[in-house]
Every structure is written in C-alpha cells, then in structure tokens.
Enzyme design. Structure first.
Site, PDB file in Angstrom:
ATOM      1  N   HIS A 133     -79.946  -1.722 -37.720  1.00  0.00           N
ATOM      2  CA  HIS A 133     -78.726  -2.376 -37.257  1.00  0.00           C
ATOM      3  C   HIS A 133     -79.091  -3.314 -36.119  1.00  0.00           C
ATOM      4  CE1 HIS A 133     -79.246   1.377 -34.986  1.00  0.00           C
ATOM      5  NE2 HIS A 133     -78.687   0.757 -33.950  1.00  0.00           N
ATOM      6  N   GLU A 154     -75.410   7.053 -34.653  1.00  0.00           N
ATOM      7  CA  GLU A 154     -74.424   6.352 -33.841  1.00  0.00           C
ATOM      8  C   GLU A 154     -73.117   6.113 -34.597  1.00  0.00           C
ATOM      9  OE1 GLU A 154     -76.226   2.694 -32.750  1.00  0.00           O
ATOM     10  OE2 GLU A 154     -77.968   3.607 -31.791  1.00  0.00           O
ATOM     11  N   HIS A 176     -83.422  -6.153 -22.514  1.00  0.00           N
ATOM     12  CA  HIS A 176     -82.196  -5.365 -22.637  1.00  0.00           C
ATOM     13  C   HIS A 176     -82.562  -3.893 -22.477  1.00  0.00           C
ATOM     14  CE1 HIS A 176     -78.593  -3.517 -24.268  1.00  0.00           C
ATOM     15  NE2 HIS A 176     -78.019  -4.691 -24.417  1.00  0.00           N
ATOM     16  N   TYR A 225     -67.244  -7.429 -29.075  1.00  0.00           N
ATOM     17  CA  TYR A 225     -68.567  -6.835 -28.883  1.00  0.00           C
ATOM     18  C   TYR A 225     -69.626  -7.928 -28.975  1.00  0.00           C
ATOM     19  CZ  TYR A 225     -72.495  -3.622 -29.588  1.00  0.00           C
ATOM     20  OH  TYR A 225     -73.684  -2.943 -29.467  1.00  0.00           O
ATOM     21  N   HIS A 280     -82.609  -2.607 -34.177  1.00  0.00           N
ATOM     22  CA  HIS A 280     -82.952  -1.230 -33.834  1.00  0.00           C
ATOM     23  C   HIS A 280     -82.924  -0.339 -35.067  1.00  0.00           C
ATOM     24  CE1 HIS A 280     -82.044   2.451 -31.017  1.00  0.00           C
ATOM     25  NE2 HIS A 280     -83.339   2.307 -31.254  1.00  0.00           N
TER      26      HIS A 280
END
Length: 416
Positions: free
Chosen positions: A354, A324, A275, A333, A318
């Site tokens: 997260h 963010e 990703h 999502y 992450h």
C-alpha cells in the site's frame, strides 16, 4: 466537568456523604447504598497494571434479572478465504428516516482474535435501553454528530475530533444530541488500552496523561421497565429490570470510562528529512506478551506541519508486518487524493502493499518543498493479527472493487 488524568485513582460522589471515608465496604453504607467492586483485571495483577473501582449504588447489579438471547446479533460471519488484496470502502451510511439507536446502527466490518471493528450510525437516543460489552472495552471514534455517553460512572460528551473508551462490562446508553451521529468503533478484548512507552522521546509528548477526562458521578433513580443488552461470548443477550442500571451515586477507583480531545495530541515529526514510522503517532496501545508487538494500536495522523527537506513527504510505499484498518475523521488524507473520505475505511493486512495513489505521488514528487500544513485527521486500528473481513462488509455495495486502480498510473522510469 470532568476528573483529569489517565489511569489516576479518582473518586466522585453525586450526593455528599455517599462515599465511605475510610474503607471500601462498610457494614452499612451511608444513604442506604450498596457497595460493589468492579474489577478490570485479576486481583493479583501487578499494582501498576491492576484496575478496579468501587461503586456505591442504589441497587446491586445482581438484581438485574435473567438474560435471554436477543433478537439479532451484531457479530457477523467472517469471509473464510481472504485474498491478500488491499480493500477500501466508501462510507457505509447515508442519513435515514427510520429511527435507529446506537445498538441497532452497529455494522461489523472486520475481526481478529482479540479485536473487532465496527461503524455506528444513530439518530435516536437510548432512553430506557442500555448496553454492556462483557467481551472487551469499546473505543469510540466519531466523525460526524454529537453524542453523550451516559455510563455507570457519569456522563461523557463526544463529537468529531475526540474519542472515548468504555471499559469491559460497564453499562451505558447513547444519547444523540445532533440530528444524527456516525463514527467508528473498535472492540478490544486484549489487555486494556494504555499510553504507549515514549522511549527516547522522553518524559513528555504524544498523548499527555493530564488531558484524559473521566466522568463525575451522576445517577438515574428511575423505576419501570429498563432493557439491558449485553454482548457476551460474541452473542447479544437482554434482560428487562425494574430500575435503571445507571444507579451509581458515588465511586472511587482507576477502572472507569474516559474521553480525550485529539487536538491535544502533541505530534512528533521530523524537522530534517524522511518520513518517520507511524508508530510515533500512537495515542493508545493494548500490549501483548511480546514487547513492542501490540494487540491493538490506536494511531492518528493529526493536523501538523510538514517541513522535511529533499523528502517525499506523504506516507511511503509499504509492506507491513502488522495489519492496518484505517478511517478518516475529517479533511483529505495526504496519501489519497480521491476515494478516501470521512467515514471511509481501508484494510491493508500483513505484507499487502500500500502507499500513496498515483495522483498523490505525482504531486508530492514534484512540489516545491515549502513548509506545508496538513489539516486532516485520519486514524488507524493496527493489530498483530489479520483483519478478517465480514461477509456483509465484503458484499456491501460501498466496497470499492476498483480500489487497486488508484496505483495503475505508475510507469517504469528507470534508466541507466
């Protein structure tokens, strides 16, 4: 009808002959107009960063009258001591039977030294009421309903799946076209938003300059009481003048409002494995003094094909140096199966862990990796400074105090 091209030097006149042909400020402007310059940067900024426009108006802005403190303020106190926990909110707004215009429906979510995030709700148009923000530019991200932004430069039409930016100091009013309209709003007091550098991507890709649209000149020649509300030094002020401030008959320059259709974003993604980092989804950026570290990045996760082989395809787990704030315009999502719906908000500050919730992880870790089309539109306001949540947002009943439970299903599967 729009003018095309990000940052181009545009010109437009609503009445033929309103624009001076060869200069900015003639001794006498044609049609009895007044010339006025609006500067978006200091005079001596480098040419490629220099922003300004010349406006030819029925009356100059100095005739607007005296400002007085307004009855309420949109800026709200921030929580003094904020934990490092992840936070999430369900949509703040339900439909209201009470008339509510754009200014009245602003809700301050969070702030940082140069950026503030709001949501907006409106079911009533601003007819003789106008707004300007002297503190920064405004980025609109609607998720339901349609509005028209009537500005000093002309009209922008805005609905779900598109965005608009109103530069610092530009006066506008919001006309509600649908029954009601809801969206997100980001205030940027740093360097004006611009297109990101493309690096090895090359000359083309992401948000293409030709797709950004600027308004053609349009004006109101109305008299009577007109209320102007101005955000200045974090406070709201108002004045009542005897004419509309949207009285610009012609203009030329590169400092003006614009809109953009997010479906035209040329998404770059992997066609092999892993990703990519979310920076490849950046639409607009406000650069700081440190190269590669932004005051604000506006990032989207648009409809796209997922084709990575032998890869966990949703966003990875992450802990980020940046901060963010996420929202969802439509769809589901891909890292959150439950709890994050259009109008919702999540905040993951610096080093706050997260990633995909347990249900999303289980599905993605075991699915057959055929090409898969994701039909959703999420976005992120990413900043170099912490998002400090407002007290009203922290105490709001839509805050999901059980948000962290979405990660509690993970088990130790390590074996030697």
């Amino acid at each position: 009808m729009y003018l095309q091209g990000f940052g181009n030097y545009h010109h437009s006149e609503a009445v033929k002959g309103a624009l001076p042909p060869n200069q900015n400020s003639p001794q006498h402007c044609s049609l009895g107009l007044y010339a006025e310059q609006l500067s978006g940067t200091s005079f001596t900024r480098p040419r490629h960063n220099n922003l300004r426009s010349w406006l030819y108006r029925i009356l100059p802005t100095v005739t607007q009258g005296t400002y007085y403190p307004y009855e309420f303020n949109i800026m709200q106190p921030l929580v003094d001591e904020l934990s490092p926990n992840a936070m999430r909110w369900s949509p703040l707004y339900n439909s209201s039977q009470i008339k509510c215009d754009f200014v009245e429906g602003l809700f301050h979510i969070a702030g940082s030294p140069l950026v503030n995030a709001y949501t907006y709700y409106c079911n009533h148009s601003m007819s003789d009421k106008y707004f300007a923000n002297n503190d920064g530019e405004l980025l609109f991200v609607p998720y339901t309903g349609e509005i028209h932004l009537h500005t000093e430069f002309g009209k922008l039409m805005l609905s779900s799946g598109s965005i608009a930016v109103i530069p610092r100091g530009v006066k506008f009013k919001v006309e509600v076209i649908s029954k009601e309209a809801k969206g997100y709003l980001c205030e940027n007091s740093g360097n004006p938003l611009t297109l990101p550098q493309l690096g090895p991507i090359g000359a083309n890709g992401l948000a293409n300059p030709r797709h950004f649209q600027y308004p053609v000149a349009a004006f109101e020649n109305s008299v009577g009481e007109h209320t102007i509300i101005c955000k200045n030094q974090k406070k709201l002020w108002f004045t009542v003048c005897n004419h509309s401030p949207l009285n610009v008959v012609a203009w030329h320059g590169n400092y003006a409002p614009y809109c953009y259709d997010l479906s035209l974003f040329n998404t770059i993604n992997t066609v092999s494995f892993d990703h990519p980092d979310p920076s490849i989804f950046t639409v607009l950026t406000s650069e700081s003094e440190i190269p590669g570290v932004s005051n604000l990045d506006f990032v989207i996760f648009p409809p796209r094909w997922m084709v990575a082989e032998h890869t966990f395809r949703p966003p990875y787990f992450h802990r980020n140096y940046m901060n963010e704030l996420m929202g969802l315009v439509y769809g589901e999502y891909d890292a959150k199966k439950e709890g994050f719906i259009p109008g919702g908000i999540s905040i993951h500050n610096c080093m706050t862990p997260h990633g995909p919730d347990y249900e999303s992880y289980e599905i993605a870790a075991s699915q057959d990796l055929k090409p898969n089309y994701i039909n959703s539109l999420a976005f992120m306001f990413e900043t170099k400074d912490y998002w400090q949540v407002t007290e009203q947002a922290y105490r709001h009943p839509s805050r999901q105090i059980d948000y962290l439970n979405c990660w509690q299903g993970f088990k130790i599967e390590f074996s030697q």
